[in-house]
Design an enzyme around this catalytic site. Structure first.
Site: not given
Length: 244
Positions: A91, A94, A151, A153, A164-166, A185
């Site tokens: 989890v 955003h 993070a 995924g 992608g990435f945050a 996460c």
């Protein structure tokens, strides 16, 4: 022809686009559309999409629903969407104050190398802003000594990745903030951090950070980078879609 003794390096180039503030679903749809084009043989459709999402909690393929601490109805009352996705991981959240980076690319050098290249751009940006950060494979993400700064995924189909990435820039990290709505996460023993919380110096606007990250990631993955403002227009009302 290549002069004797010289190495000929061929780059295909990857475009990047800053989409601004936008909902989660339209960007996911755009990623899927671009991926279909790449899978069909159009390498020119590869792109690095960057945006700031409206508030949303996303569930990865392996997510434990118990890591979302409120019901969908309670989240909706707070203006937060809840969306199951195809990406890996558990989890995450955003929203405003976060730079999300979606490389829609063919995995020519494999998944792990691609993740390391993207993470390297984010870690280098953090260091340029006075924040020491590094890529860690397990748990995957960009980390500082205080916690997870970015993070990640992804989802891979027929050799092409999406999601992608945050990167947490100035997102609210207070207990009453959005990360208090989840177990990020699924890691109960890990903290979430941000560039602001880490004391980043001379922090520019998100669009400026997006330009630096977009150009850096596109160059790292494609050897050459170019900005494509037309991609952002596909998400505007009346846009023609990524095929135009």
């Amino acid at each position: 022809t290549c002069p004797k003794g010289k190495l000929l390096v061929v780059t295909h180039g990857v475009r990047w686009a800053w989409l601004g503030r936008v909902g989660f679903q339209p960007v996911w749809d755009l990623q899927e559309e671009l991926r279909r084009r790449v899978q069909a043989g159009d390498d020119g459709a590869e792109a690095v999409l960057l945006c700031e999402h409206d508030p949303v909690i996303t569930l990865g393929r392996g997510a434990n629903p118990a890591n979302v601490l409120l019901s969908p109805e309670a989240l909706a009352a707070r203006g937060v969407d809840l969306v199951p996705t195809t990406r890996g991981g558990d989890v995450t959240y955003h929203g405003p104050g976060q730079l999300v980076v979606y490389p829609v690319v063919r995995l020519r050098r494999g998944l792990l190398t691609t993740l390391e290249l993207v993470a390297g751009v984010l870690a280098r940006l953090a260091r340029e802003l006075g924040v020491s950060a590094e890529w860690r494979r397990d748990p995957a993400g960009v980390w500082t000594e205080r916690g997870k700064l970015a993070a990640c995924g992804v989802h891979v189909s027929r050799g092409v990745a999406i999601h992608g990435f945050a990167l947490n820039v100035s997102v609210d990290l207070s207990p009453a903030g959005p990360f208090g709505l989840i177990v990020p996460c699924g890691l109960t023993c890990a903290r979430v951090t941000s560039l602001v919380a880490e004391g980043a110096r001379a922090l520019p606007e998100l669009s400026v950070l997006a330009a630096r990250v977009g150009a850096g990631v596109a160059a790292a993955l494609g050897g050459a980078a170019w900005q494509d403002d037309a991609l952002a227009r596909t998400l505007a009302p009346g846009g023609q879609g990524a095929w135009s």
